[in-house]
Write an enzyme that holds these catalytic residues in place. Structure first.
Site, PDB file in Angstrom:
ATOM      1  N   ASP A   6      79.375   0.444  73.187  1.00 36.21           N
ATOM      2  CA  ASP A   6      79.505   1.665  72.390  1.00 36.21           C
ATOM      3  C   ASP A   6      78.922   1.358  71.000  1.00 36.21           C
ATOM      4  O   ASP A   6      77.712   1.404  70.802  1.00 36.21           O
ATOM      5  CB  ASP A   6      81.001   2.006  72.373  1.00 36.21           C
ATOM      6  CG  ASP A   6      81.318   3.379  71.837  1.00 36.21           C
ATOM      7  OD1 ASP A   6      80.568   3.892  71.018  1.00 36.21           O
ATOM      8  OD2 ASP A   6      82.359   3.937  72.222  1.00 36.21           O
TER       9      ASP A   6
ATOM     10  N   LYS B  80      76.097   3.428  75.527  1.00 36.41           N
ATOM     11  CA  LYS B  80      76.115   4.640  74.701  1.00 36.41           C
ATOM     12  C   LYS B  80      75.345   4.342  73.412  1.00 36.41           C
ATOM     13  O   LYS B  80      75.938   4.131  72.352  1.00 36.41           O
ATOM     14  CB  LYS B  80      77.583   4.990  74.392  1.00 36.41           C
ATOM     15  CG  LYS B  80      77.841   6.464  74.224  1.00 36.41           C
ATOM     16  CD  LYS B  80      79.240   6.690  73.713  1.00 36.41           C
ATOM     17  CE  LYS B  80      80.201   7.129  74.775  1.00 36.41           C
ATOM     18  NZ  LYS B  80      81.519   7.492  74.209  1.00 36.41           N
TER      19      LYS B  80
END
Ligand code: PRP
Length: 180
Positions: A102, A130
């Site tokens: 992330d 992500k």
């Protein structure tokens, strides 16, 4: 679909197929060396279990756990080692297994930490990535799927320790995580 989700991003079949593809690439890259898979608890245990069984070679497994203060959406940027490896990895070919990258903070700490242990090689496999949320420049070597900047759960990914058991990955309804 679970009623707390607004959509499914990846079905169980799509995830299974992608894990097999990743395993084939990893197997080809590691054909002359047996890696140690290092799973990052808690989320990666499901991906690691499936990847392990898709790999044709002998692999050892081990686990680490890092915790960031705050939850996944409000990470403070400080990451702390909570559980270390059980065995020495000096001279080993370490393949870190993550469920999601992330901000990249966990991976940066983990990679820096493993590099101090004289490993023979170090690479990272993550099922989900992500990139839109990245705070530090770091990329995994093997990536399953890119995901949008939404709250995704399932296949190991949780919200407040729930939904890890879902065999697919979907987007949580905003009213679910907005409630607490
Ligand atoms: C998640 C995930 C990664 C990390 C990625 O773990 O498993 O380890 O966050 O986020 P980052 O790139 O922003 O550092 P989490 O801390 O939610 O713990 P869990 O795996 O136990 O759910």
């Amino acid at each position: 679909m679970h009623p707390d989700l607004k959509e499914v991003l990846f079905t169980a079949e799509q995830i299974h197929a992608r894990v097999q593809q990743m395993a084939e690439r990893i197997a080809a890259d590691y054909r002359d060396r047996d890696p140690v898979l290092v799973g990052v608890l808690d989320g990666a245990f499901i991906f690691l279990a499936d990847l392990l069984r898709a790999l044709p070679m002998q692999v050892r497994i081990d686990f680490v756990k890092w915790s960031s203060y705050g939850d996944r959406r409000t990470s403070s940027g400080v990451v702390q080692l909570v559980k270390d490896l059980s065995r020495n990895v000096e001279g080993e070919h370490v393949l870190v297994v993550e469920d999601i990258v992330d901000t990249g903070l966990t991976l940066r700490y983990l990679v820096a930490n493993l590099r101090t242990r004289s490993v023979a090689s170090l690479a990272v496999a993550t099922l989900f990535d992500k990139p839109s949320r990245r705070k530090v420049e770091i990329e995994a070597d093997y990536i399953g799927f890119q995901v949008p900047d939404e709250f995704v759960v399932g296949y190991g990914l949780d919200y407040a320790q729930r939904y890890r058991d879902l065999p697919y990955v979907g987007v949580l309804k905003p009213e679910i995580y907005g409630r607490t």
